[in-house]
Each structure stands twice: as structure tokens, then as C-alpha cells.
Design a protein around this motif. Structure first.
Motif, PDB file in Angstrom:
ATOM      1  N   VAL A 114       0.416  -1.615  -0.111  1.00 55.23           N
ATOM      2  CA  VAL A 114      -0.016   0.562  -0.286  1.00 55.23           C
ATOM      3  C   VAL A 114       0.831   1.297   0.129  1.00 55.23           C
ATOM      4  CG1 VAL A 114      -1.920   1.334   1.875  1.00 55.23           C
ATOM      5  CG2 VAL A 114      -1.779  -1.654   1.319  1.00 55.23           C
ATOM      6  N   ARG A 115       0.904   2.401  -1.168  1.00 57.57           N
ATOM      7  CA  ARG A 115       2.216   3.344  -0.620  1.00 57.57           C
ATOM      8  C   ARG A 115       1.160   4.399   0.180  1.00 57.57           C
ATOM      9  NH1 ARG A 115       6.227   3.123  -3.812  1.00 57.57           N
ATOM     10  NH2 ARG A 115       6.593   4.989  -3.242  1.00 57.57           N
ATOM     11  N   LEU A 116       2.490   5.204   0.839  1.00 56.35           N
ATOM     12  CA  LEU A 116       1.465   5.657   1.462  1.00 56.35           C
ATOM     13  C   LEU A 116       2.078   7.341   1.009  1.00 56.35           C
ATOM     14  CD1 LEU A 116       2.850   3.730   5.018  1.00 56.35           C
ATOM     15  CD2 LEU A 116       0.311   4.457   4.154  1.00 56.35           C
ATOM     16  N   PRO A 117       1.809   8.824   1.468  1.00 61.32           N
ATOM     17  CA  PRO A 117       1.938   9.583   1.073  1.00 61.32           C
ATOM     18  C   PRO A 117       3.590  10.122   1.709  1.00 61.32           C
ATOM     19  CG  PRO A 117       0.777   9.748   3.057  1.00 61.32           C
ATOM     20  CD  PRO A 117       0.424   8.379   2.386  1.00 61.32           C
ATOM     21  N   PRO A 118       4.283  10.961   0.630  1.00 65.58           N
ATOM     22  CA  PRO A 118       5.092  11.363   1.611  1.00 65.58           C
ATOM     23  C   PRO A 118       5.156  11.911   2.964  1.00 65.58           C
ATOM     24  CG  PRO A 118       5.255  13.189  -0.269  1.00 65.58           C
ATOM     25  CD  PRO A 118       3.445  11.789  -0.413  1.00 65.58           C
ATOM     26  N   GLY A 119       6.672  12.102   3.754  1.00 66.09           N
ATOM     27  CA  GLY A 119       6.747  13.445   4.262  1.00 66.09           C
ATOM     28  C   GLY A 119       6.159  12.746   5.736  1.00 66.09           C
ATOM     29  N   LEU A 120       5.692  11.282   5.852  1.00 60.36           N
ATOM     30  CA  LEU A 120       5.723  10.479   6.710  1.00 60.36           C
ATOM     31  C   LEU A 120       6.366  10.366   8.457  1.00 60.36           C
ATOM     32  CD1 LEU A 120       2.228   7.952   5.921  1.00 60.36           C
ATOM     33  CD2 LEU A 120       2.800  10.889   6.705  1.00 60.36           C
ATOM     34  N   GLY A 121       6.960  10.232   9.240  1.00 57.58           N
ATOM     35  CA  GLY A 121       7.708   9.759   9.762  1.00 57.58           C
ATOM     36  C   GLY A 121       7.346   8.480  11.134  1.00 57.58           C
ATOM     37  N   GLU A 122       8.879   8.923  12.008  1.00 59.03           N
ATOM     38  CA  GLU A 122       7.824   7.619  13.003  1.00 59.03           C
ATOM     39  C   GLU A 122       7.291   8.748  13.845  1.00 59.03           C
ATOM     40  OE1 GLU A 122      11.472   6.780  15.850  1.00 59.03           O
ATOM     41  OE2 GLU A 122      10.165   4.520  16.507  1.00 59.03           O
ATOM     42  N   GLY A 123       5.858   7.713  14.524  1.00 61.72           N
ATOM     43  CA  GLY A 123       4.969   7.780  15.110  1.00 61.72           C
ATOM     44  C   GLY A 123       3.452   8.696  14.199  1.00 61.72           C
ATOM     45  N   SER A 124       3.766   8.668  12.637  1.00 64.94           N
ATOM     46  CA  SER A 124       2.905   8.967  11.847  1.00 64.94           C
ATOM     47  C   SER A 124       1.446   8.539  11.795  1.00 64.94           C
ATOM     48  CB  SER A 124       2.791   9.623  10.817  1.00 64.94           C
ATOM     49  OG  SER A 124       4.447  10.621  10.346  1.00 64.94           O
ATOM     50  N   ARG A 125       0.170   8.698  12.032  1.00 67.41           N
ATOM     51  CA  ARG A 125      -1.022   8.642  11.706  1.00 67.41           C
ATOM     52  C   ARG A 125      -1.077   8.513  10.249  1.00 67.41           C
ATOM     53  NH1 ARG A 125      -6.641  10.006  14.423  1.00 67.41           N
ATOM     54  NH2 ARG A 125      -7.861   7.961  12.506  1.00 67.41           N
ATOM     55  N   LEU A 126      -1.438   7.143   9.596  1.00 73.13           N
ATOM     56  CA  LEU A 126      -1.449   6.649   8.358  1.00 73.13           C
ATOM     57  C   LEU A 126      -2.823   7.275   7.350  1.00 73.13           C
ATOM     58  CD1 LEU A 126      -0.177   2.946   8.486  1.00 73.13           C
ATOM     59  CD2 LEU A 126       0.887   5.311   8.066  1.00 73.13           C
ATOM     60  N   PRO A 127      -3.135   7.651   6.759  1.00 68.23           N
ATOM     61  CA  PRO A 127      -4.544   7.587   6.240  1.00 68.23           C
ATOM     62  C   PRO A 127      -5.491   7.265   6.674  1.00 68.23           C
ATOM     63  CG  PRO A 127      -2.453   8.536   4.742  1.00 68.23           C
ATOM     64  CD  PRO A 127      -1.780   6.975   5.535  1.00 68.23           C
ATOM     65  N   GLU A 128      -5.188   5.758   6.816  1.00 69.62           N
ATOM     66  CA  GLU A 128      -6.334   4.871   7.293  1.00 69.62           C
ATOM     67  C   GLU A 128      -5.585   3.364   7.439  1.00 69.62           C
ATOM     68  OE1 GLU A 128      -8.758   3.579   4.271  1.00 69.62           O
ATOM     69  OE2 GLU A 128      -7.747   3.651   2.907  1.00 69.62           O
ATOM     70  N   PRO A 129      -6.150   2.530   8.135  1.00 72.62           N
ATOM     71  CA  PRO A 129      -5.858   1.818   8.640  1.00 72.62           C
ATOM     72  C   PRO A 129      -5.764   0.495   7.983  1.00 72.62           C
ATOM     73  CG  PRO A 129      -7.411   2.267  10.042  1.00 72.62           C
ATOM     74  CD  PRO A 129      -7.610   2.998   8.703  1.00 72.62           C
ATOM     75  N   VAL A 130      -3.998   0.352   7.417  1.00 76.03           N
ATOM     76  CA  VAL A 130      -3.589  -0.805   6.714  1.00 76.03           C
ATOM     77  C   VAL A 130      -3.337  -2.634   7.053  1.00 76.03           C
ATOM     78  CG1 VAL A 130      -1.999  -1.162   5.111  1.00 76.03           C
ATOM     79  CG2 VAL A 130      -2.534   1.488   5.570  1.00 76.03           C
ATOM     80  N   PHE A 131      -3.568  -3.040   6.613  1.00 72.02           N
ATOM     81  CA  PHE A 131      -3.374  -4.971   6.599  1.00 72.02           C
ATOM     82  C   PHE A 131      -2.406  -5.351   7.084  1.00 72.02           C
ATOM     83  CE2 PHE A 131      -4.283  -9.252   5.196  1.00 72.02           C
ATOM     84  CZ  PHE A 131      -4.547 -10.328   7.051  1.00 72.02           C
ATOM     85  N   THR A 132      -1.612  -5.891   7.609  1.00 70.97           N
ATOM     86  CA  THR A 132       0.016  -5.804   6.591  1.00 70.97           C
ATOM     87  C   THR A 132       0.340  -7.303   7.529  1.00 70.97           C
ATOM     88  OG1 THR A 132       1.274  -4.634   8.735  1.00 70.97           O
ATOM     89  CG2 THR A 132       0.592  -2.743   6.917  1.00 70.97           C
ATOM     90  N   PRO A 133       0.355  -7.966   6.885  1.00 68.46           N
ATOM     91  CA  PRO A 133       0.061  -9.541   7.345  1.00 68.46           C
ATOM     92  C   PRO A 133       1.493  -9.522   7.359  1.00 68.46           C
ATOM     93  CG  PRO A 133      -1.017  -9.834   5.029  1.00 68.46           C
ATOM     94  CD  PRO A 133      -0.812  -8.203   5.386  1.00 68.46           C
TER      95      PRO A 133
END
Ligand code: Q0Z
Length: 284
Positions: A114-133
Motif C-alpha cells: 500500500v503506497r503511502l503519502p510522502p513526508g510521514l515519520g516515526e509515529g505518524s498517523r496513516l491516512p487509513e489503517p492498513v492490513f500488513t500480514p
């Protein structure tokens, strides 16, 4: 009873057709079990898990048979469960960047495809929860899996149910915890199949041993977030001359007491009940 699995902080026994899952007072920091127990921790995590299973029973059925019909020496910190055919996937939902999700984002800009927006860092909130099995490695570390790999392993309909239930359990947990000032950054769930093929939630659910709990009042993206349960242990151990390899150091009394208080506070805040520690609640 026959011991069937021994984990870092829990044991699993067979009792006829059932399993008895027993939580100890052991605690790990940086994946090393420390020699000093945290009194009441096993009881609190067991009671918290039982409470969540109840809250979530409308989302997905679970493996719990009883939280009270257990051998008396484990009363309060054991759960009688149905023996399931466990699915070989660690089902993780992430709503914030930390741990392996952060590592993956830094390397590829994506997590679990799942591609995420640039500029996120440690502890950032994601645009929406992601399933990462991830895979369930018997030894060593778990490897990320794509959703297609989950489908290939367990079949399309079970994979879809795992993803749905994982994200829904996480969303409900996040929503409830947020009202109590707690961020659940991520959580790891395990599922199994009943005899008739029903997918059931197993193991433990939304405990601090399976999830990252952060105090919302201290959330500051861009740096590592303090852990609601273990920050005292981490801060104390960071000041020691310890290389984070076994054996871990003995915990001094004041750090044990502070850690114990954090577990009790977490339980009381989430459930609205008083502490579950050292207080048998009677039968039935
Ligand atoms: C859980 C684990 C623990 C060590 C197997 N209902 C179930 N049916 C079949 N298997 C399991 C369960 Cl929960 C199962 N684990 C994880 C738990 C100690 C490992 F308490 N392994």
C-alpha cells in the motif's frame, strides 16, 4: 496437564479437547525476558483480553470457552479455549508508523504493497489503517506477506475474512481506546478455523503484548513514542550497561511498582473497571 507450547511470557496446555492458555507475570524488553516478574501482569492481560473478546464478539466469533473454568492455581490469568486449526498468518493492522511498518515505509514508501503519502515519520498517523500480514516463522523473525500471498496460502474467502476482521477489530479498538486517551498504534491478531470451517479470533486480543499502546496526551510524531506499559522499563534499562542480550537485568522494586501501576491504569482506563491485579473476582 500437558504443556503444548511455551512462549516468552505465556504457556499453552492441553485439557482433553480444550486448551488452557496461561499468562505469566513475565515481561520482556527489547525481546528479552527479564528475570523479575511484574506481579499481576498475567491477570491484567488475561482480563483485558477476555473483556475485548466480549466487546468484539459481534465482529467475529472467538476461541474462548471460559475465563473462570480453569485450574484454580491459574485462576484469573488463564482462559479455557477451543482448539482451532491455526492459520499460518500473523494478521497485523497498523494505523500509525512504528516498528517494521516504519522500516518498510522508509525503504519503499509503502507498507504491504500500500503506497503511502510522502513526508510521514516515526509515529505518524496513516491516512487509513492498513492490513500488513506476516508469515509465522517458527524461529527467527516474521517476513512481510502480500495480500496475494495470504490468498495463495489460505484461499481467497478465508483471506478476505482475515483482512476484514483484522481491520474491523483494529478500528473498534482504536475508537474505544481513543475515548479513554489511548492510541493503539498497531495490533497483531491470530485466527484459526473451527471444525466446520468458521474463522475464529484466537490467542490474545488488543493487549499491550500484542499491540502498541501510546498515551494520546504525549503523542508527538517525528520521534519514538513512549509505550504506555513498558516505558519505565525501557527508560530504566537504557541507563544500564546492558547490551540488550540475554540474560536481562533484575528490575528494582520501584521500577516494578511503576510498571505494575501502568498495567493497572491501562486496564482501568480501557475497561472502566478497577484494577484486575491480585483480586480474584469469585466464580461464575
Ligand atoms: C496459540 C501461543 C501461548 C505459546 C497455538 N485456540 C487455539 N487453538 C490452537 N492453537 C492455539 C490456540 Cl490459541 C495456539 N498459540 C500461541 C500461546 C503460548 C504460544 F499461550 N499457539
Amino acid at each position: 496437564m500437558e504443556l503444548v507450547h511455551s512462549g516468552k511470557v505465556r504457556e499453552l496446555y492441553a485439557d482433553g479437547d480444550d486448551l488452557i492458555m496461561v499468562a505469566s507475570d513475565r515481561v520482556s524488553v527489547y525481546d528479552v525476558v527479564l528475570p523479575t516478574p511484574i506481579p499481576g501482569k498475567g491477570r491484567i492481560l488475561t482480563q483485558l483480553s477476555l473483556w475485548w473478546f466480549g466487546q468484539l464478539s459481534g465482529v467475529i466469533p472467538n476461541h474462548v470457552i471460559s475465563g473462570t473454568d480453569v485450574p484454580s492455581q491459574w485462576e484469573g490469568r488463564a482462559i479455557r479455549c477451543r482448539r482451532l486449526r491455526m492459520l499460518p498468518v500473523e494478521c497485523i493492522a497498523r494505523g500509525y508508523l512504528a516498528g517494521l511498518g516504519l522500516a518498510s515505509y522508509r525503504e519503499t514508501g509503502a507498507i504491504s504493497g500500500v503506497r503511502l503519502p510522502p513526508g510521514l515519520g516515526e509515529g505518524s498517523r496513516l491516512p487509513e489503517p492498513v492490513f500488513t500480514p506476516t508469515t509465522k516463522a517458527a524461529a527467527g523473525h516474521d517476513e512481510p506477506m502480500s495480500y496475494g500471498e495470504v490468498e495463495a496460502l489460505v484461499g481467497g474467502s478465508v483471506a478476505a475474512e482475515l483482512r476484514r476482521a483484522t481491520l474491523e477489530v483494529y478500528r473498534r479498538g482504536v475508537e474505544l481506546a481513543a475515548r479513554r486517551g489511548i492510541i493503539i498504534a498497531d495490533t497483531k491478531l491470530e485466527f484459526g478455523l473451527a471444525g466446520d470451517g468458521t474463522v475464529m479470533l484466537a490467542d490474545e486480543v488488543l493487549t499491550p503484548d500484542s499491540s502498541r499502546f501510546w498515551p494520546a496526551s504525549e503523542w508527538t510524531p517525528g520521534r519514538p513514542q513512549p509505550s504506555l506499559d513498558k516505558q519505565f522499563l525501557r527508560d530504566w534499562s537504557a541507563g544500564l550497561d546492558w547490551d540488550r542480550r540475554p540474560p536481562g537485568p533484575a528490575i528494582p522494586d520501584d521500577v516494578v511498582a511503576a510498571t505494575q501501576a501502568r498495567y493497572q491504569e491501562l486496564y482501568a482506563r480501557l475497561t472502566g473497571r478497577e484494577g484486575a491485579a491480585d483480586r480474584p473476582r469469585g466464580r461464575g
